[in-house]
Design a protein around this motif. Structure first.
Motif, short mmCIF file in Angstrom:
data_model
loop_
_atom_site.label_atom_id
_atom_site.label_comp_id
_atom_site.label_asym_id
_atom_site.label_seq_id
_atom_site.Cartn_x
_atom_site.Cartn_y
_atom_site.Cartn_z
N LEU A 130 7.60 -5.87 1.11
CA LEU A 130 7.72 -4.54 0.17
C LEU A 130 8.93 -4.47 -0.52
O LEU A 130 9.88 -4.73 -0.02
CB LEU A 130 7.14 -3.53 1.00
N ARG A 131 9.03 -3.95 -1.85
CA ARG A 131 10.19 -3.60 -2.69
C ARG A 131 10.68 -2.39 -2.16
O ARG A 131 10.18 -1.23 -2.28
CB ARG A 131 9.75 -3.76 -3.96
N VAL A 132 12.01 -2.40 -2.19
CA VAL A 132 12.96 -1.26 -1.81
C VAL A 132 14.05 -1.39 -2.50
O VAL A 132 14.59 -2.27 -3.02
CB VAL A 132 13.44 -1.00 -0.42
N GLN A 133 14.67 -0.31 -3.25
CA GLN A 133 16.06 -0.23 -3.91
C GLN A 133 16.80 0.84 -3.34
O GLN A 133 16.49 2.24 -3.05
CB GLN A 133 15.80 0.08 -5.57
N ASP A 157 2.79 -0.68 -4.00
CA ASP A 157 2.46 -1.88 -4.00
C ASP A 157 0.85 -1.71 -4.32
O ASP A 157 0.17 -0.83 -3.21
CB ASP A 157 2.68 -2.66 -2.95
N PRO A 158 0.18 -2.24 -5.14
CA PRO A 158 -1.31 -2.16 -5.20
C PRO A 158 -2.27 -2.37 -3.92
O PRO A 158 -3.24 -1.83 -3.57
CB PRO A 158 -1.79 -3.25 -6.16
N SER A 159 -1.55 -3.36 -2.93
CA SER A 159 -2.51 -3.32 -1.64
C SER A 159 -2.26 -2.07 -0.82
O SER A 159 -3.11 -1.93 0.12
CB SER A 159 -1.72 -4.63 -0.74
N ILE A 215 3.43 7.65 -12.75
CA ILE A 215 3.54 7.25 -14.09
C ILE A 215 2.23 6.99 -14.51
O ILE A 215 1.59 6.14 -14.11
CB ILE A 215 4.49 6.06 -14.39
N ASN A 216 2.01 7.97 -15.76
CA ASN A 216 0.27 7.90 -16.13
C ASN A 216 -0.55 8.13 -14.89
O ASN A 216 -1.52 7.27 -15.00
CB ASN A 216 0.38 6.64 -16.91
N ASN A 217 -0.11 9.02 -13.94
CA ASN A 217 -0.98 9.19 -12.88
C ASN A 217 -1.13 7.99 -11.84
O ASN A 217 -2.06 8.17 -10.95
CB ASN A 217 -2.33 9.62 -13.12
N GLN A 218 -0.41 6.95 -12.14
CA GLN A 218 -0.40 6.00 -11.15
C GLN A 218 1.00 5.86 -10.43
O GLN A 218 1.94 6.08 -10.79
CB GLN A 218 -0.45 4.51 -11.85
N PRO A 219 0.70 5.76 -8.99
CA PRO A 219 2.00 5.71 -8.03
C PRO A 219 2.95 4.73 -8.52
O PRO A 219 2.70 3.46 -8.96
CB PRO A 219 1.27 5.28 -6.84
N GLY A 220 4.36 5.21 -8.52
CA GLY A 220 5.27 4.45 -8.78
C GLY A 220 6.40 4.03 -7.61
O GLY A 220 6.55 3.08 -7.11
N PHE A 221 6.76 5.26 -7.00
CA PHE A 221 7.61 5.01 -5.77
C PHE A 221 7.67 6.39 -5.13
O PHE A 221 7.65 7.34 -5.59
CB PHE A 221 9.02 4.51 -6.27
N ILE A 222 8.39 6.23 -3.85
CA ILE A 222 8.85 7.34 -2.98
C ILE A 222 10.21 7.26 -2.95
O ILE A 222 10.74 6.30 -2.49
CB ILE A 222 8.03 7.23 -1.76
N ARG A 223 10.89 8.30 -3.07
CA ARG A 223 12.54 8.65 -3.32
C ARG A 223 12.71 9.33 -1.95
O ARG A 223 12.08 10.22 -1.99
CB ARG A 223 12.87 9.08 -4.32
N PHE A 224 13.56 8.56 -1.10
CA PHE A 224 13.87 9.36 0.23
C PHE A 224 15.61 9.45 0.11
O PHE A 224 16.06 8.30 0.22
CB PHE A 224 13.49 8.39 1.35
N ALA A 248 -7.45 -2.39 9.60
CA ALA A 248 -8.61 -2.10 8.99
C ALA A 248 -8.92 -0.77 8.52
O ALA A 248 -9.77 -0.62 7.54
CB ALA A 248 -9.81 -2.68 10.22
N SER A 249 -8.52 0.27 9.33
CA SER A 249 -8.65 1.65 8.91
C SER A 249 -8.07 1.99 7.81
O SER A 249 -8.49 2.92 7.11
CB SER A 249 -7.85 2.36 10.04
N ALA A 250 -6.98 1.18 7.16
CA ALA A 250 -6.46 1.51 5.88
C ALA A 250 -7.29 1.46 4.80
O ALA A 250 -7.12 2.25 3.80
CB ALA A 250 -5.24 0.66 5.68
N LYS A 251 -8.27 0.60 4.94
CA LYS A 251 -9.39 0.38 3.67
C LYS A 251 -10.01 1.72 3.14
O LYS A 251 -9.98 1.98 1.82
CB LYS A 251 -10.23 -0.58 3.98
N GLN A 252 -10.43 2.55 4.28
CA GLN A 252 -11.14 3.75 3.99
C GLN A 252 -10.31 4.96 3.22
O GLN A 252 -10.88 5.83 2.72
CB GLN A 252 -11.45 4.53 5.07
N PHE A 253 -8.89 4.84 3.20
CA PHE A 253 -8.04 5.65 2.60
C PHE A 253 -7.32 5.28 1.28
O PHE A 253 -6.43 6.08 0.77
CB PHE A 253 -6.89 6.36 3.61
N GLN A 254 -7.63 4.18 0.88
CA GLN A 254 -6.89 3.49 -0.15
C GLN A 254 -6.94 4.37 -1.78
O GLN A 254 -6.04 4.54 -2.32
CB GLN A 254 -7.41 2.34 -0.61
N LYS A 255 -8.11 5.08 -1.76
CA LYS A 255 -8.39 5.37 -3.33
C LYS A 255 -7.97 7.02 -3.23
O LYS A 255 -7.51 7.62 -2.25
CB LYS A 255 -9.98 5.72 -3.47
#
Length: 209
Positions: free
Chosen positions: A65-68, A83-85, A158-167, A202-209
């Motif tokens: 995964l990508r981190v800055q 990430d889209p996944s 951005i435009n209602n699409q997730p971009g990042f979490i800042r911590f 496997a459980s992650a799939k049911q919460f993707q949307k």
């Protein structure tokens, strides 16, 4: 994305003037989050983001995964990019889960707010959890224990699409407070969790949307 990040972090005055409103989750979102935590779906990304952060610190590229890294005005932190996944639903739950992990470290939630602001080329939405250390004396110093300082968790879309979490952690520098623990120590306490099992993956799939 680079242009957006420059605008986001380089225009503090504009950001302060924008209108913030209380952040509230619907009943359905709360119930979904409770199931997500119970099924330990968070294990799919907490450990991988933790590893990605340390890869970034050692200048290792192209690993997971990508981190800055962030370092500005005495604050330390990181951006954890979507990430889209992962899926939008999991990413929102991850944002709230980071809040809960910080709360367990002796913090209280000061505010949870959101702001939606249109720009010429995009619309920016930010959800923010602002956490403060619960007052208490540090046994070693006798001073007020600031733990990691104030902690902020932002979810940026951005435009209602997730971009990042800042911590980000922002220590107090007054000598009435104990010295703050480092951001690396905070990240270790919050993100350093075991890998997900096959069932949790496997459980992650049911919460993707």
């Amino acid at each position: 994305m680079r242009r957006f990040l420059q605008q986001l972090f380089g225009s503090a005055t504009t950001a302060c003037q924008a209108e913030w409103r209380p952040l509230a989750r619907t009943r359905a979102q709360q119930e979904s989050y409770a199931r997500w935590v119970q099924q330990r779906v968070y294990l799919n990304w907490m450990g991988p983001f933790f590893k990605a952060y340390h890869f970034q610190k050692t200048n290792v590229r192209g690993q997971g995964l990508r981190v800055q890294l962030l370092s500005e005005c005495g604050r330390q932190g990181a951006l954890f990019f979507y990430d889209p996944s992962i899926g939008p639903g999991n990413f929102q739950h991850l944002f709230d889960f980071i809040r809960d992990r910080v709360l367990a470290l002796g913090y209280h939630l000061s505010t949870s707010d959101c702001r939606r602001r249109p720009h010429a080329e995009y619309t920016e939405t930010i959800e923010k959890h602002f956490l403060k250390p619960t007052p208490g004396d540090c046994p070693e110093t006798g001073r007020c224990n600031q733990r990691f300082g104030n902690v902020t968790v932002d979810l940026v879309r951005i435009n209602n699409q997730p971009g990042f979490i800042r911590f980000v952690s922002n220590p107090y520098h007054d000598n009435i407070f104990s010295p703050a623990h480092t951001f690396d120590e905070l990240l270790d306490a919050v993100f350093n969790l075991p890998a997900a099992s096959a069932t949790e993956q496997a459980s992650a799939k049911q919460f993707q949307k």
